[in-house]
Design a protein around this motif. Sequence first.
Motif, PDB file in Angstrom:
ATOM      1  N   MET A   1       0.824  -1.196   0.000  1.00  0.00           N
ATOM      2  CA  MET A   1       0.000   0.000   0.000  1.00  0.00           C
ATOM      3  C   MET A   1       0.861   1.250   0.000  1.00  0.00           C
ATOM      4  N   ALA A   2       1.891   1.131   0.797  1.00  0.00           N
ATOM      5  CA  ALA A   2       2.700   2.324   0.991  1.00  0.00           C
ATOM      6  C   ALA A   2       3.395   2.772  -0.280  1.00  0.00           C
ATOM      7  N   ILE A   3       3.395   1.936  -1.267  1.00  0.00           N
ATOM      8  CA  ILE A   3       4.010   2.246  -2.546  1.00  0.00           C
ATOM      9  C   ILE A   3       3.615   3.628  -3.064  1.00  0.00           C
TER      10      ILE A   3
ATOM     11  N   TYR B   1      11.577 -11.384   4.250  1.00  0.00           N
ATOM     12  CA  TYR B   1      12.473 -10.993   3.156  1.00  0.00           C
ATOM     13  C   TYR B   1      13.090  -9.614   3.400  1.00  0.00           C
ATOM     14  N   GLN B   2      12.403  -8.763   4.113  1.00  0.00           N
ATOM     15  CA  GLN B   2      12.879  -7.395   4.298  1.00  0.00           C
ATOM     16  C   GLN B   2      14.010  -7.271   5.320  1.00  0.00           C
ATOM     17  N   ILE B   3      14.140  -8.276   6.201  1.00  0.00           N
ATOM     18  CA  ILE B   3      15.172  -8.133   7.256  1.00  0.00           C
ATOM     19  C   ILE B   3      16.142  -9.304   7.388  1.00  0.00           C
TER      20      ILE B   3
ATOM     21  N   SER C   1       2.800 -15.823   5.247  1.00  0.00           N
ATOM     22  CA  SER C   1       3.382 -15.474   3.949  1.00  0.00           C
ATOM     23  C   SER C   1       3.314 -13.964   3.718  1.00  0.00           C
ATOM     24  N   HIS C   2       4.482 -13.338   3.799  1.00  0.00           N
ATOM     25  CA  HIS C   2       4.560 -11.890   3.554  1.00  0.00           C
ATOM     26  C   HIS C   2       5.267 -11.704   2.201  1.00  0.00           C
ATOM     27  N   TRP C   3       4.596 -12.149   1.121  1.00  0.00           N
ATOM     28  CA  TRP C   3       4.965 -11.899  -0.278  1.00  0.00           C
ATOM     29  C   TRP C   3       6.075 -12.779  -0.849  1.00  0.00           C
ATOM     30  N   ASP C   4       6.912 -13.410   0.003  1.00  0.00           N
ATOM     31  CA  ASP C   4       8.090 -14.126  -0.529  1.00  0.00           C
ATOM     32  C   ASP C   4       7.805 -15.607  -0.773  1.00  0.00           C
TER      33      ASP C   4
ATOM     34  N   PHE D   1      -1.907 -14.259   5.095  1.00  0.00           N
ATOM     35  CA  PHE D   1      -1.207 -13.484   4.061  1.00  0.00           C
ATOM     36  C   PHE D   1      -1.135 -12.015   4.448  1.00  0.00           C
ATOM     37  N   ASN D   2      -0.092 -11.345   3.966  1.00  0.00           N
ATOM     38  CA  ASN D   2       0.011  -9.903   4.167  1.00  0.00           C
ATOM     39  C   ASN D   2      -0.490  -9.153   2.933  1.00  0.00           C
ATOM     40  N   GLU D   3      -1.373  -8.220   3.146  1.00  0.00           N
ATOM     41  CA  GLU D   3      -1.836  -7.277   2.117  1.00  0.00           C
ATOM     42  C   GLU D   3      -2.058  -7.919   0.753  1.00  0.00           C
ATOM     43  N   PRO D   4      -3.067  -8.751   0.651  1.00  0.00           N
ATOM     44  CA  PRO D   4      -3.354  -9.402  -0.635  1.00  0.00           C
ATOM     45  C   PRO D   4      -3.547  -8.408  -1.784  1.00  0.00           C
TER      46      PRO D   4
ATOM     47  N   ALA E   1      -2.462   0.320   8.505  1.00  0.00           N
ATOM     48  CA  ALA E   1      -3.028   1.651   8.248  1.00  0.00           C
ATOM     49  C   ALA E   1      -1.927   2.677   8.012  1.00  0.00           C
ATOM     50  N   TYR E   2      -1.960   3.316   6.843  1.00  0.00           N
ATOM     51  CA  TYR E   2      -0.944   4.316   6.512  1.00  0.00           C
ATOM     52  C   TYR E   2      -1.525   5.647   6.017  1.00  0.00           C
ATOM     53  N   TYR E   3      -2.716   5.586   5.389  1.00  0.00           N
ATOM     54  CA  TYR E   3      -3.191   6.780   4.665  1.00  0.00           C
ATOM     55  C   TYR E   3      -4.666   7.086   4.851  1.00  0.00           C
TER      56      TYR E   3
ATOM     57  N   THR F   1      -2.067  -4.071  12.589  1.00  0.00           N
ATOM     58  CA  THR F   1      -0.879  -4.916  12.414  1.00  0.00           C
ATOM     59  C   THR F   1       0.273  -4.160  11.745  1.00  0.00           C
ATOM     60  N   GLU F   2       0.011  -2.935  11.270  1.00  0.00           N
ATOM     61  CA  GLU F   2       1.076  -2.053  10.776  1.00  0.00           C
ATOM     62  C   GLU F   2       0.573  -0.619  10.824  1.00  0.00           C
ATOM     63  N   ASN F   3       1.469   0.290  11.213  1.00  0.00           N
ATOM     64  CA  ASN F   3       1.198   1.720  11.125  1.00  0.00           C
ATOM     65  C   ASN F   3       2.560   2.397  11.214  1.00  0.00           C
TER      66      ASN F   3
ATOM     67  N   VAL G   1       3.701  -0.996  15.363  1.00  0.00           N
ATOM     68  CA  VAL G   1       4.450  -0.030  14.553  1.00  0.00           C
ATOM     69  C   VAL G   1       5.164  -0.753  13.417  1.00  0.00           C
ATOM     70  N   TRP G   2       4.987  -0.245  12.192  1.00  0.00           N
ATOM     71  CA  TRP G   2       5.856  -0.641  11.082  1.00  0.00           C
ATOM     72  C   TRP G   2       6.864   0.470  10.901  1.00  0.00           C
ATOM     73  N   SER G   3       8.151   0.259  11.218  1.00  0.00           N
ATOM     74  CA  SER G   3       8.713  -1.037  11.442  1.00  0.00           C
ATOM     75  C   SER G   3       9.696  -0.942  12.606  1.00  0.00           C
TER      76      SER G   3
ATOM     77  N   PHE H   1      14.699  -3.584   3.811  1.00  0.00           N
ATOM     78  CA  PHE H   1      14.575  -3.574   2.349  1.00  0.00           C
ATOM     79  C   PHE H   1      13.114  -3.284   2.010  1.00  0.00           C
ATOM     80  N   GLU H   2      12.861  -2.081   1.497  1.00  0.00           N
ATOM     81  CA  GLU H   2      11.478  -1.665   1.229  1.00  0.00           C
ATOM     82  C   GLU H   2      11.071  -2.023  -0.202  1.00  0.00           C
ATOM     83  N   TRP H   3      11.097  -3.302  -0.518  1.00  0.00           N
ATOM     84  CA  TRP H   3      10.617  -3.821  -1.796  1.00  0.00           C
ATOM     85  C   TRP H   3      11.227  -3.047  -2.959  1.00  0.00           C
ATOM     86  N   PHE H   4      10.438  -2.587  -3.910  1.00  0.00           N
ATOM     87  CA  PHE H   4      11.077  -2.013  -5.105  1.00  0.00           C
ATOM     88  C   PHE H   4      11.758  -0.666  -4.836  1.00  0.00           C
ATOM     89  N   ILE H   5      11.550  -0.116  -3.645  1.00  0.00           N
ATOM     90  CA  ILE H   5      12.212   1.148  -3.301  1.00  0.00           C
ATOM     91  C   ILE H   5      13.657   0.892  -2.848  1.00  0.00           C
ATOM     92  N   GLY H   6      13.917  -0.297  -2.353  1.00  0.00           N
ATOM     93  CA  GLY H   6      15.263  -0.608  -1.862  1.00  0.00           C
ATOM     94  C   GLY H   6      15.472  -0.062  -0.457  1.00  0.00           C
TER      95      GLY H   6
HETATM   96  C1  BG6 Z   1       3.271  -2.388   3.900  1.00  0.00           C
HETATM   97  C2  BG6 Z   1       3.939  -3.745   3.823  1.00  0.00           C
HETATM   98  O1  BG6 Z   1       2.565  -2.152   2.737  1.00  0.00           O
HETATM   99  O2  BG6 Z   1       4.027  -1.260   3.995  1.00  0.00           O
HETATM  100  C3  BG6 Z   1       5.372  -3.733   4.275  1.00  0.00           C
HETATM  101  O3  BG6 Z   1       3.245  -4.729   4.523  1.00  0.00           O
HETATM  102  C4  BG6 Z   1       6.047  -2.533   3.688  1.00  0.00           C
HETATM  103  O4  BG6 Z   1       5.997  -4.926   3.892  1.00  0.00           O
HETATM  104  C5  BG6 Z   1       5.416  -1.284   4.227  1.00  0.00           C
HETATM  105  O5  BG6 Z   1       7.414  -2.521   3.937  1.00  0.00           O
HETATM  106  C6  BG6 Z   1       6.011  -0.044   3.592  1.00  0.00           C
HETATM  107  O6  BG6 Z   1       5.731  -0.056   2.228  1.00  0.00           O
HETATM  108  P1  BG6 Z   1       6.686   0.377   1.006  1.00  0.00           P
HETATM  109  O7  BG6 Z   1       5.813   0.298  -0.180  1.00  0.00           O
HETATM  110  O8  BG6 Z   1       7.177   1.724   1.298  1.00  0.00           O
HETATM  111  O9  BG6 Z   1       7.787  -0.617   0.920  1.00  0.00           O
END
Ligand code: BG6
Length: 496
Positions: A1-3, A44-46, A147-150, A191-194, A341-343, A399-401, A441-443, A448-453
């Motif tokens: 989502m945070a993408i 995968y992120q840590i 399963s958190h995506w990996d 699963f995380n964030e389908p 919850a982020y937005y 489960t995340e904020n 709290v995330w995190s 490793f923030e997925w495609f952001i690195g």
């Molecule tokens: C959540 C994911 O969407 O937000 C996490 O469950 C992720 O794995 C986090 O790291 C932050 O998102 P992003 O898109 O900035 O990597």
Amino acid sequence: MAILRRFTLLCALVHMCVTTEYVLNNKPFPKNEGFTFGTATAAYQIEGGWNEDGKGESMWDRFTHLFPEKIMDKSNGDIACDTYHKYKEDIEILKDLGVTHHRFSISWPRILPNGLVNHINQKGIDFYKNFIKLLKENNIEPVVTLSHWDIPEILQEQGGFQNYNFPDWFSNYSRICFENFGDDVKYWITFNEPTIQCTGYGQNFYIPFVAPFAPGYNLTTVGGEYVCMHNLIRSHAAAYHLYQKEFKARQNGKLTIANAACRCYPASDSREDIEAADRCMQFSLGWVLHPIYYGDYPEVMKERIDYRSKIQGYPESRLPKFTLAERQLIRKTSDYVAINAYYTTYAKSTPEKEINDISPYSDAKLTVTFAEGLGNTDGMGDLLLWAHNEYGKPDIFITENGLGLETASLEDDDRLTFLKYSLSHFRDAMDAGVNLLGYTVWSLMDNFEWFIGYNTKYGIYQVDFNSPNRTRVARKSAEWYKQFIQTPCVHLNCTL
Ligand code: BG6
């Protein structure tokens, strides 16, 4: 989502200031009645140790190795925070923070290198057993995501979530986890964030482009994102029933699925925008939770996708249909609602798109804009209330904020303020009747923030990725969270 933050909010968030009139809630959280505070991470992120001790390849290992250019800084999770070797240090940090739970995920290919149960990697099992044991010794409740995506690469090569057999693969893997760890786990997340995971097979109306997300398929014209979700929900239900049948009586844990969710408000008070905001909620949270609570996709999703598919000349809707037997199987397969919850967002209705525009975006017939800066916390209490009303007053767990920042600075006042205001809105929701079990709290640390690195930081602990030691240092937000957990009240003058 945070993408999406990446594309819409960055500037607004970096120098976030408090402009809102909102008054912080002055009631403490009911810690003595079991309300729990924690932190979250994902394998995968840590973990790193990507090919150590018999671990198999995950789809994120393959994706980052094969397409480094798809990751903004061309990095990967090969070493990440090196938690595979440093987990004892991480648990010391958790202990010092005073959290009462920690959410983490199990790497499926670390346990089952072939994806299937014919070969079980004992060293992988031992790693998680030791991790859980140490958490428990420190009175920290494990909240475990299966399963958190990996997912294992070998299963991805058979189509991953496009494969109708996924529920069998997943429930067999789940059984190994329940058998080995279940005596110590009370909260499971399948699963995380389908809705984000499935963008790897196409798109999402929130992300109207092909996101650089493993496995990186563009199957939108054949409904790839909808097929992914269909099989993912079937898999969740299979694991849920397996647990009820074979483990519940003895282990008495609770199962659910973790959702990326925003409160979508109408962009104006026009009827069109009010309806668009409702579609926005149903095409996001409803896409996952409506089936799991009521046995089928939300009506508005079925109507819209069936209609668009028909005029586009498809013989069947791009949204797959559950059989009657499946509907009975998937309904009521959630013991609590888990929300990341982020937005806060605003939905605006759009005119019907051209017939050849095939996308979840045109299916949903709306555009979303994101609130700015701290405004993103405005809808957080309402989000919980929406779920409370929509799904029959379930227990809810955050489960995340958290907040991603471009700076590695230890002085992360923006993050601290974001966490404080989010918590206050969640406490408001409790005043309004929401049964909130816990907050996460995330995190725990930068990762490793997925495609952001590695350039966006979410950690309340800073990690030095230039040091082989991956040194962790507490940020201001960590010091604040530690103090807050003791009170636990966000206001300076708390009343009981
Ligand atoms: C959540 C994911 O969407 O937000 C996490 O469950 C992720 O794995 C986090 O790291 C932050 O998102 P992003 O898109 O900035 O990597």
